[in-house]
Design a protein around this motif. Structure first.
Motif, mmCIF file in Angstrom:
data_model
loop_
_atom_site.group_PDB
_atom_site.id
_atom_site.type_symbol
_atom_site.label_atom_id
_atom_site.label_comp_id
_atom_site.label_asym_id
_atom_site.label_seq_id
_atom_site.Cartn_x
_atom_site.Cartn_y
_atom_site.Cartn_z
ATOM 1 N N THR A 118 0.838 -1.190 0.000
ATOM 2 C CA THR A 118 0.000 0.000 0.000
ATOM 3 C C THR A 118 0.877 1.246 0.000
ATOM 4 O O THR A 118 2.105 1.170 -0.050
ATOM 5 N N THR A 119 0.245 2.416 0.087
ATOM 6 C CA THR A 119 1.002 3.660 0.199
ATOM 7 C C THR A 119 1.424 3.869 1.657
ATOM 8 O O THR A 119 0.924 3.200 2.567
ATOM 9 N N VAL A 120 2.306 4.826 1.845
ATOM 10 C CA VAL A 120 2.718 5.165 3.212
ATOM 11 C C VAL A 120 1.505 5.589 4.034
ATOM 12 O O VAL A 120 1.342 5.181 5.195
ATOM 13 N N GLU A 121 0.623 6.361 3.431
ATOM 14 C CA GLU A 121 -0.560 6.832 4.142
ATOM 15 C C GLU A 121 -1.486 5.689 4.508
ATOM 16 O O GLU A 121 -1.997 5.616 5.637
ATOM 17 N N GLU A 122 -1.707 4.787 3.576
ATOM 18 C CA GLU A 122 -2.609 3.665 3.840
ATOM 19 C C GLU A 122 -2.041 2.728 4.900
ATOM 20 O O GLU A 122 -2.768 2.234 5.770
ATOM 21 N N HIS A 123 -0.740 2.496 4.828
ATOM 22 C CA HIS A 123 -0.115 1.653 5.848
ATOM 23 C C HIS A 123 -0.200 2.341 7.217
ATOM 24 O O HIS A 123 -0.403 1.682 8.247
ATOM 25 N N HIS A 124 -0.062 3.657 7.200
ATOM 26 C CA HIS A 124 -0.149 4.408 8.456
ATOM 27 C C HIS A 124 -1.535 4.282 9.074
ATOM 28 O O HIS A 124 -1.671 4.129 10.295
ATOM 29 N N LYS A 125 -2.573 4.334 8.248
ATOM 30 C CA LYS A 125 -3.937 4.156 8.751
ATOM 31 C C LYS A 125 -4.087 2.791 9.410
ATOM 32 O O LYS A 125 -4.736 2.654 10.463
ATOM 33 N N ALA A 126 -3.485 1.782 8.806
ATOM 34 C CA ALA A 126 -3.550 0.442 9.379
ATOM 35 C C ALA A 126 -2.820 0.388 10.721
ATOM 36 O O ALA A 126 -3.249 -0.292 11.653
ATOM 37 N N MET A 127 -1.720 1.125 10.833
ATOM 38 C CA MET A 127 -0.974 1.161 12.091
ATOM 39 C C MET A 127 -1.797 1.846 13.184
ATOM 40 O O MET A 127 -1.761 1.449 14.349
ATOM 41 N N VAL A 128 -2.545 2.886 12.804
ATOM 42 C CA VAL A 128 -3.422 3.562 13.763
ATOM 43 C C VAL A 128 -4.426 2.568 14.321
ATOM 44 O O VAL A 128 -4.656 2.495 15.537
ATOM 45 N N ALA A 129 -5.025 1.773 13.420
ATOM 46 C CA ALA A 129 -6.008 0.778 13.852
ATOM 47 C C ALA A 129 -5.358 -0.306 14.705
ATOM 48 O O ALA A 129 -5.934 -0.765 15.691
ATOM 49 N N LYS A 130 -4.151 -0.697 14.341
ATOM 50 C CA LYS A 130 -3.453 -1.767 15.064
ATOM 51 C C LYS A 130 -3.040 -1.334 16.463
ATOM 52 O O LYS A 130 -3.231 -2.074 17.437
ATOM 53 N N ILE A 131 -2.476 -0.137 16.564
ATOM 54 C CA ILE A 131 -1.959 0.325 17.851
ATOM 55 C C ILE A 131 -3.076 0.851 18.746
ATOM 56 O O ILE A 131 -3.012 0.750 19.968
ATOM 57 N N GLY A 132 -4.117 1.422 18.131
ATOM 58 C CA GLY A 132 -5.283 1.790 18.919
ATOM 59 C C GLY A 132 -5.347 3.216 19.402
ATOM 60 O O GLY A 132 -6.151 3.534 20.278
ATOM 61 N N GLU A 133 -4.505 4.095 18.890
ATOM 62 C CA GLU A 133 -4.636 5.511 19.190
ATOM 63 C C GLU A 133 -4.093 6.328 18.027
ATOM 64 O O GLU A 133 -3.407 5.804 17.149
ATOM 65 N N LYS A 134 -4.423 7.612 18.041
ATOM 66 C CA LYS A 134 -4.013 8.476 16.943
ATOM 67 C C LYS A 134 -2.500 8.560 16.853
ATOM 68 O O LYS A 134 -1.805 8.785 17.833
ATOM 69 N N LEU A 135 -1.981 8.375 15.634
ATOM 70 C CA LEU A 135 -0.561 8.538 15.328
ATOM 71 C C LEU A 135 -0.445 9.570 14.225
ATOM 72 O O LEU A 135 -1.265 9.600 13.312
ATOM 73 N N SER A 136 0.563 10.407 14.299
ATOM 74 C CA SER A 136 0.713 11.465 13.303
ATOM 75 C C SER A 136 2.157 11.567 12.841
ATOM 76 O O SER A 136 3.058 11.815 13.648
ATOM 77 N N ILE A 137 2.384 11.336 11.535
ATOM 78 C CA ILE A 137 3.706 11.581 10.951
ATOM 79 C C ILE A 137 3.786 13.085 10.748
ATOM 80 O O ILE A 137 3.194 13.638 9.831
ATOM 81 N N ARG A 138 4.511 13.747 11.615
ATOM 82 C CA ARG A 138 4.441 15.200 11.664
ATOM 83 C C ARG A 138 5.410 15.897 10.720
ATOM 84 O O ARG A 138 5.073 16.875 10.055
ATOM 85 N N ARG A 139 6.658 15.434 10.655
ATOM 86 C CA ARG A 139 7.661 16.125 9.845
ATOM 87 C C ARG A 139 8.873 15.215 9.644
ATOM 88 O O ARG A 139 9.091 14.276 10.392
ATOM 89 N N PHE A 140 9.634 15.535 8.616
ATOM 90 C CA PHE A 140 10.873 14.810 8.368
ATOM 91 C C PHE A 140 11.853 15.728 7.664
ATOM 92 O O PHE A 140 11.482 16.772 7.126
ATOM 93 N N GLU A 141 13.111 15.340 7.670
ATOM 94 C CA GLU A 141 14.130 16.070 6.922
ATOM 95 C C GLU A 141 15.264 15.110 6.584
ATOM 96 O O GLU A 141 15.508 14.135 7.297
ATOM 97 N N LYS A 142 15.937 15.422 5.503
ATOM 98 C CA LYS A 142 17.064 14.609 5.042
ATOM 99 C C LYS A 142 18.207 15.544 4.690
ATOM 100 O O LYS A 142 17.998 16.580 4.051
ATOM 101 N N ILE A 143 19.425 15.203 5.137
ATOM 102 C CA ILE A 143 20.581 16.044 4.832
ATOM 103 C C ILE A 143 21.714 15.185 4.269
ATOM 104 O O ILE A 143 21.792 13.994 4.550
ATOM 105 N N SER A 144 22.564 15.812 3.482
ATOM 106 C CA SER A 144 23.730 15.130 2.912
ATOM 107 C C SER A 144 24.911 16.081 2.916
ATOM 108 O O SER A 144 24.742 17.295 2.735
ATOM 109 N N GLY A 145 26.105 15.543 3.141
ATOM 110 C CA GLY A 145 27.294 16.383 3.154
ATOM 111 C C GLY A 145 28.564 15.570 3.280
ATOM 112 O O GLY A 145 28.544 14.336 3.137
#
Length: 366
Positions: free
Chosen positions: A122-149
């Motif tokens: 599935t998509t990241v969003e769809e898998h996340h919805k399944a994780m919400v149902a599995k764990i039993g409370e609201k989960l929120s992917i709030r932010r991310f960042e990637k750096i290289s150097g």
């Protein structure tokens, strides 16, 4: 019957379930929305809707660094409770998200949510919805960042409450450099700077920050230079805005360094208001300008990483001097280029539980 994109969107908005789950539910029920909702509820996928209104301010920050030590990713995923944040399933899930971010390039959260999940078909969003149902409370992917150097390191503090990435410019990613970068990451976690150096702050922002410091100084009359304060006190005593009681306090304790401890809150406010009428005059005053400049430089030392006092220093060196010393001692080029600091739930208003009220409500007999 044919299932349209609009139908899928509508069911998704009604239930909070993923797009593919909504499409399947409608297909299995011939487009009957009530039956589709029941289908999703039985699958445990519609439960995400009720959880959507809850506040997710706990959670963890997770980081991953590539094998070559040149790229790193950081992600914050919030949960409702600290209990779930400590759950191994949740922690493994968040680490997997960080790994997927490390291995791909996403412009924003929407693009990440729409991408195929590395964890299933599935998509990241769809898998996340399944994780919400599995764990039993609201989960929120709030932010991310990637750096290289040239070199990157990560640091996790307090079991995932704070995560830091540090990127350096260097011609040698040796143990000395990586150790120094880790020390700097710990500094960032503890002292929470806003910038690497003053060079990152625009002229407009510097001017705004100085304006804030100036206004703060004017609104703290107790710290005004003595000549300005005495003139302000005389003006307040001669005026009608201040109470006679406060005027008497000034007459008795004008030269007492604890004067402001004896004035009423209303009296102090009168002095603030009067001081603000003299803003232009104060700004031109050399003594006041020196006071503001001192406070301004102190403020910059607090928000700029390289100007901060290095917390592990035995002497009074700052972070910039520490980094320069490591570079000199090892005969290399080495400087801090960028950092990312995520603190779980920062900026999110946490729900205040009133347990006494809940108990009282539960005890009511209608």
């Amino acid at each position: 019957m044919a299932i349209t994109a609009a139908d899928v969107k509508k069911l998704r908005e009604m239930t909070g379930a993923g797009m593919m789950d909504c499409k399947k539910a409608l297909s299995e029920t011939d487009g009957d929305f009530d039956a589709a909702i029941e289908f999703l509820r039985k699958k445990g996928l519609a439960s995400a809707e009720k959880k959507a209104s809850r506040i997710a301010a706990e959670g963890i920050v997770s980081t991953v660094v590539s094998e070559d030590g040149k790229t790193a990713a950081i992600v914050e995923v919030n949960s409702e409770t600290d209990f779930v944040a400590k759950n191994e399933v949740f922690q493994t899930y968040v680490k997997a998200l960080a790994t997927q971010i490390l291995n791909n390039d996403y412009a924003n959260l929407d693009e990440f949510f729409a991408a195929k999940s590395d964890l299933d078909d599935t998509t990241v969003e769809e898998h996340h919805k399944a994780m919400v149902a599995k764990i039993g409370e609201k989960l929120s992917i709030r932010r991310f960042e990637k750096i290289s150097g040239d070199a990157v390191v990560s640091y996790i503090h307090a079991g995932g409450k704070i995560g830091v990435l540090v990127e350096a410019t260097t011609d040698a990613s040796n143990d000395a450099v990586l150790e120094a970068m880790k020390n700097v990451a710990m500094q960032i976690a503890a002292m929470n700077p806003s910038y690497v150096s003053r060079d990152e702050i625009s002229a407009d922002l510097l001017a705004k920050e100085k304006e804030v410091v100036t206004s703060s100084a004017i609104n703290d009359p107790a710290t005004l230079p003595k000549p300005l304060l005495n003139a302000l006190l005389d003006e307040a005593v001669a005026g009608a805005a201040m109470s006679q009681e406060d005027k008497d306090v000034i007459a008795e304790k004008k030269n007492d360094k604890y004067l402001f401890n004896f004035l009423s809150a209303e009296g102090v406010q009168v002095l603030r208001d009067l001081a603000n009428t003299h803003t232009a005059e104060y700004v031109e005053n050399k003594i006041f300008a020196g006071l503001v400049e001192g406070r301004f430089n102190k403020h910059l030392k607090e928000i700029c990483l390289v100007d901060q006092a290095y917390v592990k220093a035995e002497d009074k060196e700052n972070v910039g001097q520490y980094v320069a010393k490591v570079a000199k001692d090892n005969g290399i080029n080495f400087s801090i280029k960028k950092f990312v600091r995520f603190e779980t739930g920062e900026g999110i208003e946490k729900k205040q539980e009133d347990y006494a009220a809940e108990v009282a409500k539960a005890a009511q007999i209608n």
